[in-house]
Design a protein around this motif. Sequence first.
Motif, PDB file in Angstrom:
ATOM      1  N   ALA A 103      -1.423   1.989   4.307  1.00  0.00           N
ATOM      2  CA  ALA A 103       0.027   2.030   4.504  1.00  0.00           C
ATOM      3  C   ALA A 103       0.389   2.484   5.909  1.00  0.00           C
ATOM      4  O   ALA A 103       1.453   2.162   6.433  1.00  0.00           O
ATOM      5  N   SER A 104      -0.538   3.208   6.566  1.00  0.00           N
ATOM      6  CA  SER A 104      -0.257   3.698   7.917  1.00  0.00           C
ATOM      7  C   SER A 104      -0.327   2.577   8.945  1.00  0.00           C
ATOM      8  O   SER A 104       0.148   2.722  10.066  1.00  0.00           O
ATOM      9  N   GLY A 105      -0.942   1.460   8.609  1.00  0.00           N
ATOM     10  CA  GLY A 105      -1.021   0.334   9.523  1.00  0.00           C
ATOM     11  C   GLY A 105      -2.218   0.366  10.445  1.00  0.00           C
ATOM     12  O   GLY A 105      -2.305  -0.430  11.382  1.00  0.00           O
ATOM     13  N   TYR A 106      -3.135   1.235  10.211  1.00  0.00           N
ATOM     14  CA  TYR A 106      -4.337   1.297  11.070  1.00  0.00           C
ATOM     15  C   TYR A 106      -5.480   0.522  10.474  1.00  0.00           C
ATOM     16  O   TYR A 106      -5.652   0.306   9.355  1.00  0.00           O
ATOM     17  N   VAL A 157      -7.262   5.142   0.037  1.00  0.00           N
ATOM     18  CA  VAL A 157      -7.302   3.811   0.683  1.00  0.00           C
ATOM     19  C   VAL A 157      -5.878   3.301   0.894  1.00  0.00           C
ATOM     20  O   VAL A 157      -5.533   2.807   1.975  1.00  0.00           O
ATOM     21  N   ASP A 158      -5.041   3.444  -0.148  1.00  0.00           N
ATOM     22  CA  ASP A 158      -3.650   2.996  -0.028  1.00  0.00           C
ATOM     23  C   ASP A 158      -2.898   3.760   1.044  1.00  0.00           C
ATOM     24  O   ASP A 158      -2.142   3.182   1.827  1.00  0.00           O
ATOM     25  N   THR A 178       0.832   4.139  -2.748  1.00  0.00           N
ATOM     26  CA  THR A 178       0.653   5.548  -2.372  1.00  0.00           C
ATOM     27  C   THR A 178       1.735   6.403  -3.017  1.00  0.00           C
ATOM     28  O   THR A 178       1.456   7.499  -3.530  1.00  0.00           O
ATOM     29  N   LEU A 179       2.975   5.935  -2.984  1.00  0.00           N
ATOM     30  CA  LEU A 179       4.064   6.681  -3.623  1.00  0.00           C
ATOM     31  C   LEU A 179       3.834   6.815  -5.126  1.00  0.00           C
ATOM     32  O   LEU A 179       4.130   7.868  -5.713  1.00  0.00           O
ATOM     33  N   ASP A 180       3.337   5.740  -5.741  1.00  0.00           N
ATOM     34  CA  ASP A 180       3.014   5.839  -7.166  1.00  0.00           C
ATOM     35  C   ASP A 180       1.916   6.879  -7.399  1.00  0.00           C
ATOM     36  O   ASP A 180       1.945   7.627  -8.377  1.00  0.00           O
ATOM     37  N   HIS A 206       0.826  -1.210   0.000  1.00  0.00           N
ATOM     38  CA  HIS A 206       0.000   0.000   0.000  1.00  0.00           C
ATOM     39  C   HIS A 206       0.864   1.266   0.000  1.00  0.00           C
ATOM     40  O   HIS A 206       0.503   2.267  -0.639  1.00  0.00           O
ATOM     41  N   ALA A 207       1.995   1.211   0.701  1.00  0.00           N
ATOM     42  CA  ALA A 207       2.882   2.383   0.717  1.00  0.00           C
ATOM     43  C   ALA A 207       3.456   2.647  -0.681  1.00  0.00           C
ATOM     44  O   ALA A 207       3.541   3.802  -1.121  1.00  0.00           O
TER      45      ALA A 207
END
Length: 110
Positions: A107-110, A102-103, A85-87, A81-82
């Motif tokens: 990516a935050s882990g929550y 959503v990504d 998100t970077l993409d 997901h991280a």
Amino acid sequence: MDETQPWRIRAYWRVDKCGRRRQPTFEETAIGLDFVIVVIECNQANKRTAQKAVESVQAELSSNQEMLRIWIDAYGTYRAHALATLDGLERPVEERGEQFLVDAYQASGY
């Protein structure tokens, strides 16, 4: 030892202060046997304690290994997901859609 009576144990002779050989007294024999029993019991208790410690460590290592697998899977998901998100950050704002949010959240882990 008399071969005709193998159950007999040869007496352990002691030397007294005058240099005479004598058999140990009942009390001395009892104390010696008590000492041997205590040493054997301590040895067996130590073996049981060591075995319990080994079993405990094995169980803990097995549990830790399972938790490590779970965390590896979770971090793999967070990483995917991280990267997504970077993409999304590489694209213009207008092209970022709901999946970007959503990504970022996943990516935050929550």
